[in-house]
Design an enzyme around this catalytic site. Structure first.
Site, PDB file in Angstrom:
ATOM      1  N   ASP A  66      -3.093  -7.965  -7.527  1.00 34.22           N
ATOM      2  CA  ASP A  66      -3.100  -7.198  -8.772  1.00 34.22           C
ATOM      3  C   ASP A  66      -2.505  -8.053  -9.882  1.00 34.22           C
ATOM      4  OD1 ASP A  66      -3.025  -5.407 -10.821  1.00 34.22           O
ATOM      5  OD2 ASP A  66      -1.782  -3.926  -9.817  1.00 34.22           O
TER       6      ASP A  66
ATOM      7  N   LYS B 191      -2.286   6.014  -2.827  1.00 40.05           N
ATOM      8  CA  LYS B 191      -1.507   4.796  -3.071  1.00 40.05           C
ATOM      9  C   LYS B 191      -0.083   5.188  -3.440  1.00 40.05           C
ATOM     10  CE  LYS B 191      -1.800   1.890  -6.760  1.00 40.05           C
ATOM     11  NZ  LYS B 191      -2.313   0.774  -7.595  1.00 40.05           N
TER      12      LYS B 191
ATOM     13  N   LYS C 179      -7.563  -4.117 -13.431  1.00 36.14           N
ATOM     14  CA  LYS C 179      -7.346  -3.246 -14.593  1.00 36.14           C
ATOM     15  C   LYS C 179      -8.053  -3.886 -15.780  1.00 36.14           C
ATOM     16  CE  LYS C 179      -2.771  -1.606 -13.111  1.00 36.14           C
ATOM     17  NZ  LYS C 179      -2.627  -2.450 -11.891  1.00 36.14           N
TER      18      LYS C 179
ATOM     19  N   ASP D  68       1.973  -0.151  -3.080  1.00 39.34           N
ATOM     20  CA  ASP D  68       2.007  -1.116  -4.191  1.00 39.34           C
ATOM     21  C   ASP D  68       3.461  -1.480  -4.471  1.00 39.34           C
ATOM     22  OD1 ASP D  68       1.677  -2.658  -6.402  1.00 39.34           O
ATOM     23  OD2 ASP D  68       0.860  -1.074  -7.688  1.00 39.34           O
TER      24      ASP D  68
ATOM     25  N   GLU E 222      -0.195  -3.951  -1.821  1.00 37.35           N
ATOM     26  CA  GLU E 222      -0.508  -4.556  -3.112  1.00 37.35           C
ATOM     27  C   GLU E 222       0.689  -5.360  -3.616  1.00 37.35           C
ATOM     28  OE1 GLU E 222      -1.917  -2.754  -7.379  1.00 37.35           O
ATOM     29  OE2 GLU E 222      -2.580  -1.749  -5.529  1.00 37.35           O
TER      30      GLU E 222
END
Length: 1449
Positions: A1026, A945, A1054, A977, A1003
């Site tokens: 996210d 990533k 997360k 991301d 992302e």
């Protein structure tokens, strides 16, 4: 005669039965060998002389009859000694002998010992069993009619029935020869009928038919056992085979026809048949009962194999000598003492279940609710009970321990639950229950005691397990138990069922909510919310009634002030009347019946039927149009275009689709709309959840009849039902595993433990690289990261650790977190936790609210994550199991992800760990970044990533991505991301340049949430969520609905940002159900968190595979999780660090599941990383006294914190005390010296007036002056005052008068006073009246009326409401409180609005979210104290106090 009764009672080994007779005054004792007559005086003398009969002296059955008065007598079986069952059923030669022995034995137990036997072959099993029984008297005669008349005479003389046994054929019928014609005295018979008394009577009169007529006409009880040929010999010309079923027509009270004996049928069916037959025969109006008994050969005792499984449920029966089912009538229940046996069963039960079947009126619903309230047994409500769709009044959500197990049907999907959930007593009131699974479960366990209460006398016991049958209305039965005490011995059992029920309820709710299409279970699940107080529900059969019974739920609604007065007695809900045609459960005539029901009940009726049922009764629409004396109706038609119920039956798996559609589904395309138009009925067609909600709302408010058609399909309905069933079974199995100790699997479901203490320590660890998110902390040349480690100790010494380490991506900072942790250290101490917390399905949220009194949404996400981690690890230590086994319910996963494989270099590799995605900060030239990536690929990473959107031009990031792809090829997964850093235009520009780079996903490519789907559609690139997930508040599933779009392929979770494992599991489950990757990502935590995340990821991989299998999808490829932040750690909090390495048999970089488990089990802190610790602190209480001219007072003071710090003083409201502030004070004590006082008249403070100097009254001004003197003695510094309600008004007065002493003021629901003089006078009068009531009636009565008002609705919702009220009752002096209520009334206080204009000191106003102006002006206490705690949890109070420096009024 009392002593004789006592003597007899002492000699009996079973309860006496009372009956009303008008005959002999003697006690008769009879057996096969002797007849003894003993009068009552003899018994009395024997008892007076101290003679004791020994039971072993009487080894045969004896009957006793004892007259108490001219109309009441006692009759019982006495002196039965140690006799058990007189037959050894298991030793019978064949199944015919088994059934015959059971028949005879049950007759004997019921007191029917006189058998009249006619000779015959087919009746051999019955005759042999009757003659062989040690307690029977048998007589025989070759003429059946004479034998039957003899039985009639016996019934006249003994007032007990005899049992008549005949063979089959002419022995029963004795019919005239075929075609015979009789003419005698005007009575003509031809064929099968003759005329008698102007009536045509069937001529299958048996040879004892005339005596049957005699018995019927004169109300004499007889039991007729007629042997019969088996059904396969009927109508075949077989010898002596005629139709004997219902042979005697209306001349018997009842007729039963048993099946031929077989070990495939539970033998207890024979017993319940006899019990029911004898009850019907012997109770008003008495009469003959016919039992037809077919037998197959062999008829003699010739051995033939049979299995003892048919004796299941008879262990208790064979161990005693009482009938299987006892029948009672409520009219004799209390008077005759029969209630004692039922009371004993109820009082002795340890695992009781109250089942409420179909009820038929509001009075019955209310009586059932009262009964449930008295027993406090777990309650299982059938949909037709009216209590499944109960309306729970919000002010009484605690329900006073009344437990409804609404989802038992789905709990029992689990085979383990079916075995483990074992009641020892069942009390069923009302008619038959709908759930087949519950019925089968009850039959499986055959409880030792099963009491069935219904107003009719019939059996209604298709499982043959009822042991006590009471003929009574619900109200009569509830009244008979009303004044009895029932010990509460079921706390463990109730909590066990509550845990299972709540777990399954949350899972079902999740599944229905997460499925965004309109499903049939969704209709049933939410139907209650569309029903008003004066509404009723009529449910159709087939799928309609089954779905509502499985999925329907009650709902929480507002309660009016008029309801409060009677709800305070502890009945916090009301039922909704529900009806249905469940007599024969047909699908015809339902619409017409519903209209009739609406007329009869005078309620607004919602009728819910299926499409086939609707089509069966379209003529009901014509009746619907004739609105005479009824309210408007709504017809809800579930149209799946056929008979969907057949798709849920086993035949669906074995029958081809064409056959199913043609002969079972009866698929159709008939237009419901056109049928409605033809009858001028309004029609609404709905296809979505929102459309259904709107349609129901429109119809409920309309004055027109309406038909709502819900569109569905058989296939989708079948699939979704299968998913719900599978999900319920899975979560139940997981819950049962979590609830059972790992070693021996012995169920100990409710073992509660307490948290002895919680401590936290601040750590600091060095980093190898700067964080990719948030500020870069550095000291010299070193980078570091700080956080807190929690240490939570259970009362058995088990310790669990958790990590709280917010960084820039978190909304909270370290200072915020520490204040909240200090608060929680105090609150969490001593709180209980139960074994179900690890199941995660809402269990933690419930625990935070129910046990800690804190709304889960107000806890910082990182703090919640750390607490969950610590609790789960502590429970794992306590159980001696692994974290994975404790949390996810298995040591070995139910789906072995090791069988899934990953293709790398064309080698199929078995997995033993969790794939880890490498994280790369995209700084440097394309060549430099691609070189770093290539090195990671060489190490074994298969997924990379990249952090992008850090450069000014997105094209630069695109160039880096292209270079990387060119260098590493397309077999490596590549993610990027953007962290929401691009505008929509920039994101599209980047996407246009990388569309051929095979990105797994981008992302968060855009800044605004509403542009995400738009980006997916325009670029055709896959996106992962996210920050979008992190920012969701409120109803998570509803907010996620718009992201079902297939362009959203992954959700990055997360746990420390979304609020712990429970929330993370919910999001992951949603993603997997919608075929999206659930990627667990760390936030640069230590190995403690990383190891937990590895095991959590492992669980999610197992879950994803299981969900795919359940939905019939191919398993997805394994997911690489975002745990690559371990590379940033130069130091670690854990002494043993996380293991991430290549697979032993290949080159895939993985985190070892086994190593992660061992790390958590053996976790130790590297003490070098710990900087400081906090384990709580003690309050410092003392008393401050003042002796004034007019009064003297002693004030209780408490303080905590460092003396040199800023001083904050806390003032409570009416009925409060300084203790109310302790959690807040401890939270702020690190930087503030906190002081609280018990105001005069409250808590432990006292004030005494000196009458000789002229008594003075209490006032705000007086209290303010006292507090000023107290604070002047306590500190030389200026102080900040924090006051709530009454305390806020005192604080504001002090701020205006003592400006040199008061630095600032925080007013929580306080007011400067009432400006209007008239309003102020009214309020003063009200408070004076309340004070007089308090003074005259005492504190307990005052509190009951005080908290009954609407003002306290939200407080009554609080789980600690009763505890709060209990604490208020500890106020020592009611008279002093009354003086405070009157003297400190806002109506007596001078308004301070003018003073505020000149006040230069800062003031902060704090109000609860539900505050109104009326609340702000009122003297309320606890509701807003709770709101204050919520305000503190949401945003630290210290931060609010700091606002005083810059904020002024």
């Amino acid at each position: 005669m009392v002593s004789s009764v006592t003597a007899v009672s002492d000699l009996c080994n079973k309860s006496w039965y009372l009956s009303v007779h008008e005959q002999s005054s003697l006690i008769e004792m009879k057996d096969t060998n002797m007849v003894v007559h003993i009068n009552g005086k003899f018994m009395e003398n024997m008892a007076a002389e101290g003679h004791n009969f020994q039971m072993e002296q009487f080894q045969t059955r004896c009957h006793a009859y004892f007259r108490l008065s001219a109309s009441v007598a006692l009759a019982t079986d006495v002196f039965e000694g140690h006799r058990r069952s007189s037959v050894s059923v298991s030793k019978c030669a064949n199944i015919n002998a088994v059934w015959a022995s059971l028949l005879v034995e049950e007759f004997v137990r019921l007191g029917l010992t006189y058998f009249c036997i006619a000779p015959g072959s087919r009746s051999s099993p019955l005759a042999i069993s009757a003659s062989a029984h040690q307690l029977t008297t048998c007589i025989s005669c070759y003429d059946e009619r004479s034998l039957a008349y003899h039985a009639v005479g016996y019934a006249r003389g003994s007032l007990r029935p005899a049992v008549v046994i005949t063979s089959s054929g002419t022995a029963v019928s004795n019919l005239l020869p075929a075609g015979c014609c009789l003419v005698h005295d005007g009575i003509k018979s031809r064929g099968w009928y003759y005329h008698m008394n102007s009536r045509f009577v069937p001529l299958f009169f048996s040879s004892f038919a005339v005596d049957v007529v005699e018995a019927k006409q004169d109300f004499l009880p007889i039991l007729l056992l007629t042997a019969d040929r088996p059904p396969e010999l009927h109508d075949t010309g077989a010898n002596q085979a005629i139709n004997q079923v219902n042979h005697f027509g209306e001349f018997v009270k009842h007729s039963f026809s048993l099946p031929p004996p077989t070990d495939d049928i539970p033998a207890r069916m024979v017993l319940t048949t006899i019990d029911s037959a004898v009850y019907i025969a012997t109770h008003p109006a008495q009469g003959p009962v016919h039992i037809n008994c077919p037998f197959r050969e062999p008829l003699e005792n010739y051995p033939r194999e049979w299995t003892v499984k048919c004796l299941k449920g008879l262990d208790n029966w064979m161990s005693n000598h009482i009938p299987f089912s006892k029948y009672y009538n409520i009219q004799n229940f209390s008077v005759c003492g029969q209630i004692n046996e039922v009371l004993r069963i109820v009082q002795d039960a340890e695992r009781g279940i109250l089942i409420i079947g179909g009820l038929h009126s509001d009075d019955e619903i209310w009586a059932a609710l009262l009964l449930a309230k008295q027993l406090l047994w777990p309650v299982v409500t059938d949909i037709l009970s009216g209590l499944r769709l109960r309306k729970l009044h919000g002010a009484f959500s605690d329900m006073d321990n009344l437990l409804f197990v609404d989802h038992l049907d789905h709990v029992l999907v689990s085979d383990s639950a079916r075995i483990w959930v074992e009641p020892d007593a069942v009390l069923q009131i009302g008619s038959r229950i709908t759930s087949k699974r519950i019925s089968q479960w009850l039959a499986f366990h055959s409880p030792r005691s099963y009491i069935l209460v219904d107003k009719h006398p019939y059996r209604h016991d298709h499982s043959h397990i009822v042991t006590h049958r009471i003929q009574s209305t619900v109200a009569e039965f509830a009244e008979s138990l009303r004044n009895n005490y029932f010990p509460q011995k079921m706390s463990k059992w109730s909590r066990f069922l509550e845990m299972l029920n709540n777990t399954v309820a949350r899972e079902i709710s999740f599944q229905i909510s997460a499925e965004y299409s309109l499903t049939e279970p969704h209709v049933a699940h939410g139907i209650a919310e569309s029903l008003r107080d004066n509404a009723a529900l009529f449910i159709g059969n087939s799928m309609a009634v089954r779905d509502t019974d499985m999925f329907a739920r009650g709902w929480v609604g507002p309660s009016s002030s008029t309801l409060h007065q009677f709800l305070c007695d502890g009945l916090p809900l009301q039922g909704i009347r529900v009806a249905g045609n469940r007599g024969a459960s047909g699908i015809d005539g339902l619409l017409s019946a519903a209209v009739g029901f609406a007329v009869g009940c005078n309620k607004r009726v919602l009728c819910m039927v299926g499409d086939v049922s609707f089509l069966h009764d379209t003529n009901g629409l014509a009746i619907l149009n004739q609105r005479i004396q009824r309210r408007p109706m709504t017809i809800l038609v579930i149209n799946n275009h056929g008979g969907a119920i057949f798709s849920l039956l086993p035949l669906e798996e074995t029958t081809d689709l064409d056959t199913l559609h043609k002969y079972f589904y009866t698929s159709h395309d008939i237009s419901v709309k056109k049928l409605c138009e033809a009858h001028s009925v309004r029609h609404l067609h709905v296809q979505t959840k929102m459309e259904l909600q709107l349609a129901l709302s429109i119809c409920q408010q309309s004055q027109r009849d309406s038909v709502i058609e819900v569109e569905s399909t058989i296939k989708s309905n079948s699939t979704f039902h299968s998913i719900l069933k599978w999900s319920a079974g899975q979560i139940t199995n997981q819950a049962l595993h979590v609830l059972s100790p790992v070693q021996d699997r012995v169920l100990d479901p409710v073992s509660l433990c307490k948290i002895e203490k919680m401590e936290y320590s601040m750590y600091r660890i060095q980093l190898a690289l700067p964080l990719t998110s948030g500020p870069k902390n550095s000291e010299g040349n070193s980078l570091y990261k700080e956080g807190y480690i929690l240490s939570l100790t259970l009362d058995d010494g088990s310790v669990g650790h958790g990590e709280v380490a917010p960084i820039g991506i978190h909304k909270e900072n370290l200072e915020d977190v520490e204040e909240q942790l200090r608060f929680l250290v105090h609150v969490i101490e001593g709180s209980e936790i139960n074994n179900l917390l690890p199941i995660l399905r809402g269990s933690f949220s419930s625990w935070f609210w129910r046990y800690l009194g804190i709304k889960p949404s107000t806890i910082f996400p990182s703090v919640r994550c750390g607490i969950e981690m610590a609790v789960l690890l502590a429970l794992a230590k306590q159980r001696g199991s692994s974290f994975c086994d404790t949390v996810f319910g298995y040591a070995e996963p139910s789906v072995n992800i090791s069988s899934l494989s990953v293709k790398t270099d064309d080698v199929r590799m078995k997995r033993s760990g969790i794939q880890v995605c490498a994280l790369v900060d995209c700084n440097g030239t394309p060549e430099e970044v691609s070189h770093v990536v290539s090195q990671m690929v060489a190490e074994g990473f298969t997924t990379i990533k990249l952090k992008v959107a850090r450069r000014k031009d997105p094209l630069e990031d695109a160039a880096v991505v292209k270079e990387i792809r060119n260098r590493i090829g397309h077999e490596i997964n590549l993610r990027v991301d953007a962290n929401r850093n691009w505008s929509y235009e920039e994101a599209v520009l980047f996407g246009s340049r990388v569309k051929h780079c095979s990105l797994q996903y981008i992302e968060e490519p855009v800044q605004f949430e509403e542009d995400i789907i738009k980006f997916c559609k325009e670029t055709n690139l896959s996106v992962a969520l996210d920050e979008t997930i992190d920012n969701i508040k409120g109803d998570l599933l509803r907010r996620l609905e718009k992201f079902v779009h297939p362009g959203i392929v992954a959700v990055v979770i997360k746990p420390s940002v979304v609020g712990g494992f429970e929330n993370a599991a919910l999001i992951a489950q949603w993603a997997q159900q919608h075929e999206k990757m659930a990627v667990i990502s760390s936030a640069f935590e230590s190995s403690l968190s990383l190891a937990s995340y590895v095991l959590f990821s492992y669980h999610l991989e197992c879950q994803a595979a299981a969900i795919s299998t359940a939905r019939g999808n191919e398993p997805r490829s394994v997911t690489a999780h975002g745990l690559g932040t371990y590379r940033w750690l130069k130091e670690d909090l854990a002494a043993e660090t996380i293991s991430v390495s290549t697979h032993p048999n290949g080159n895939i970089m993985e985190a070892s599941v086994e190593d992660a488990g061992r790390l958590l089990q053996r976790f130790k802190t590297d003490k070098r990383t710990i900087h400081r610790s906090y384990c709580g602190e003690q309050m410092k209480p003392y008393r401050w006294t003042l002796d004034d001219v007019n009064f003297s007072c002693s004030i209780k003071v408490q303080e905590v914190g460092i003396a040199d710090n800023q001083v904050t003083v806390f003032l409570h409201g009416f009925l409060g005390a300084g203790d109310d502030w302790i959690p807040i004070m401890k939270a702020l004590s690190a930087s503030t010296r906190c002081i609280s006082v018990d105001l005069p008249g409250h808590g432990e403070s006292e004030i005494a007036w000196k009458v000789e100097n002229g008594a003075s009254s209490m006032s705000v001004e007086l209290v303010g002056d006292i507090l000023h003197k107290l604070l002047s003695d306590a500190t030389k510094k200026k102080v900040v005052l924090v006051g709530y309600s009454m305390g806020a008004r005192i604080a504001l007065y002090m701020a205006t008068k003592y400006r040199d002493k008061i630095e600032g003021t925080v007013l929580i629901s306080g007011s400067p006073g009432i400006r209007d003089d008239a309003v102020r006078r009214t309020r003063l009068a009200q408070d004076d009246a309340r004070a007089r009531y308090l003074s005259s009636h005492g504190l307990e009565c005052f509190l009951k009326t005080w908290y009954a008002g609407d003002l306290w609705n939200s407080l009554r919702d609080h789980p600690h409401f009763r505890k709060i009220v209990s604490n208020r009752q500890r106020q020592g002096d009611a008279q002093a409180l009354a003086q405070a209520l009157s003297g400190l009334s806002i109506g007596r206080q001078r308004p301070l609005w003018e003073e505020l204009r000149t006040l230069q000191k800062p003031i902060l106003l704090v109000f609860g979210e539900k505050d109104t102006n009326e609340k702000v002006h009122s003297e309320t206490e606890d509701d807003l104290i709770i709101n204050l705690l919520a305000q503190f949890i949401d945003r630290p109070l210290l931060a609010k106090l700091q606002c005083l420096k810059s904020t002024s009024s």
